[in-house]
Write an enzyme that holds these catalytic residues in place. Structure first.
Site, short mmCIF file in Angstrom:
data_model
loop_
_atom_site.label_atom_id
_atom_site.label_comp_id
_atom_site.label_asym_id
_atom_site.label_seq_id
_atom_site.Cartn_x
_atom_site.Cartn_y
_atom_site.Cartn_z
N ARG A 1 -0.83 3.83 2.05
CA ARG A 1 -0.38 3.49 0.69
C ARG A 1 -0.93 2.13 0.28
O ARG A 1 -1.38 1.95 -0.85
CB ARG A 1 1.15 3.50 0.58
CG ARG A 1 1.62 3.36 -0.88
CD ARG A 1 3.14 3.35 -1.02
NE ARG A 1 3.53 3.44 -2.42
CZ ARG A 1 3.66 2.41 -3.24
NH1 ARG A 1 3.40 1.18 -2.82
NH2 ARG A 1 4.02 2.59 -4.50
N CYS A 2 -0.92 1.18 1.20
CA CYS A 2 -1.44 -0.16 0.90
C CYS A 2 -2.91 -0.10 0.47
O CYS A 2 -3.37 -0.89 -0.35
CB CYS A 2 -1.34 -1.07 2.12
SG CYS A 2 0.32 -1.42 2.69
#
Length: 408
Positions: free
Chosen positions: A397-398
């Protein structure tokens, strides 16, 4: 042709995603200055790029358009006057002291085409690259042992943080540290000058010149009506209130912002390092935050522009059921809740999943305890190598910024 932003959930089928392929900035990480540049270790670039290319391939194999930050930024400065303006602003924010250094850097940058210019801005400039320019001020002549005239931006492959998509708009974020705040300059130029976005009237819910810090890892779009924003090591409560006010009093459709107050420590850097949405009723969570977690609900106040803030007294599952209108909610605990497994896999971003569709996620393969539990809950799991990428302390996600998702 103008393009629009559309992100009204964490889990709607992903259509377009923004990435940054790690570059020369990782080869400008030096042990003595890791803390300054927010890194714990030095990834091997060639291997990190191979891992990142495999990450991008998962998107492409699932019919998802991949666009790159470095490409959009270089396309945004195709006009010579815009390019010059960006260089001036970049040098100003890089705190270049001495007129001679500024002029030498401008001359140095002039040799590059737009793509190589953006790559060089991202990778940083070593002092040795400017050997031979004549000093024109005392500041130019004062030498220090620090090897860079412009710092690298090694955190850029975490494209989630410098700006975040919410509904049809974005927050162009004011990052907590000076090291990362320069990263948001690329987003500014993309949304102001890129052919795809400059005429799209993309709402800016928060801007990089505002005084409070907010980072994209703390911004989660739980539904078309509910936002979650973390109050964390990197995001200020005042920024959360400001974003909430603008969202709730706009025509965005959002009715509630849930503010998650999480422990202010490195392992829990952002909300998405301890909590992500993977299906309509399923979330990953790091068990260590459940005790100290406090949630506030923010809704429209009675008068124009006002907001109402209430502390939620129920447990997290009940809060999520209430606002997401679900009969049940499952919190899938990182490491299965085992203290040792949870701590180890949390350090390697076991809770940082990226949903590409409801119940379908990308994860690091190294978090095998958590991944097995996800599969047992019926989640489709795409596992990627992350031995080098994870050294920057960030997961799938980052490393991704959705630009378009299908509405649920």
């Amino acid at each position: 042709m103008s393009k629009s932003i559309n992100v009204r959930s964490e889990i709607g089928r992903l259509k377009t995603v923004l990435l940054h392929r790690p570059g020369g900035e990782l080869e400008n990480l030096v042990p003595d200055y890791l803390e300054r540049l927010l890194f714990d270790d030095i990834p091997y670039l060639k291997a990190a790029q191979a891992e990142h290319d495999a990450f991008a391939k998962v998107f492409k194999d699932n019919g998802i358009e991949v666009v790159y930050l470095e490409d959009l930024a270089s396309e945004a400065i195709s006009d010579a006057s815009v390019r010059e303006k960006m260089i001036d602003e970049f040098l100003e924010e890089a705190n270049i002291s001495g007129e001679g250094n500024k002029e030498a850097l401008k001359e140095y940058f002039s040799q590059f085409d737009n793509k190589k210019l953006v790559d060089k801005m991202m990778s940083g400039v070593r002092k040795t690259e400017l050997k031979g320019h004549s000093a024109r001020s005392i500041a130019d002549m004062l030498e220090s042992d620090y090897p860079f005239i412009i710092d690298p931006m090694p955190n850029l492959y975490f494209t989630r943080d410098p700006f975040a998509t919410i509904g049809n708009g974005v927050t162009i974020n004011h990052m907590r540290t000076e090291t990362r705040n320069r990263e948001t300059l690329f987003a500014k130029y993309i949304f102001e000058h890129h052919e795809d976005y400059k005429n799209s009237n993309v709402p800016i819910w928060y801007n990089r010149n505002e005084s409070y810090s907010v980072e994209g890892g703390d911004e989660l779009v739980l539904s078309s009506e509910v936002m979650a924003i973390g109050i964390s090591q990197r995001t200020d409560a005042a920024a959360v209130e400001r974003i909430a006010k603008r969202l709730l009093w706009s025509d965005s459709g959002f009715k509630t912002v849930l503010a998650f107050d999480i422990p202010k420590k490195r392992a829990f850097m952002h909300l998405d390092t301890v909590f992500t949405m993977i299906d309509r009723d399923k979330f990953t969570i790091h068990p260590e935050i459940e005790g100290p977690l406090t949630v506030f609900s923010i809704t429209k106040g009675d008068s124009e522009g006002e907001i109402k803030i209430e502390k939620e007294e129920q447990v997290l599952e009940e809060i999520l059921k209430k606002y997401l209108k679900q009969d049940k909610v499952e919190l899938i605990r990182c490491g299965g809740g085992d203290l040792v497994d949870a701590a180890r896999e949390q350090w390697n971003d076991g809770s940082n999943t990226l949903a590409i569709a409801p119940g379908e996620v990308i994860v690091y393969n190294r978090n095998f305890v958590t991944n097995k539990i996800l599969k047992e809950h019926g989640i489709i799991v795409h596992e990627i190598e992350g031995s080098e990428l994870v050294r920057g302390r960030g997961g799938p996600r980052c490393m991704s910024m959705p630009l378009v998702r299908e509405d649920l």
